[in-house]
Write a protein that holds these residues in place. Structure first.
Motif: not given
Length: 75
Positions: A16-19, A59-63
């Motif tokens: 789930s961590v965007p490449a 980590l999951f791209g949700l700043a």
């Protein structure tokens, strides 16, 4: 020198961590325990005296999930 290791790159890989994603928010070592507890789903077991904030959202791209916006990371 008072920075104590700030601005050291951190590489994270996982489900789930965007490449190829990148985040320019600073986190510090005392943010790791709350983050690991958050990832494990056991934040209710952390003592109230624990410093730091979970950076799971980063980590999951949700700043926008970082509490109080990005300013908190600039302590």
């Amino acid at each position: 020198l008072w920075e104590g290791g700030i601005r050291v790159p951190m590489i994270v890989r996982g489900p789930s961590v965007p490449a190829g994603s990148r985040c320019n928010v600073n986190v510090v070592n005392y943010d790791f325990l709350p983050t690991f507890a958050d990832l494990a789903g056991v934040t209710n077991h952390l003592p109230k005296e624990v410093d730091g904030t979970s950076f799971k959202a980063l980590l999951f791209g949700l700043a926008e999930g970082w509490p109080l916006g990005l300013q908190l990371a600039l302590r």
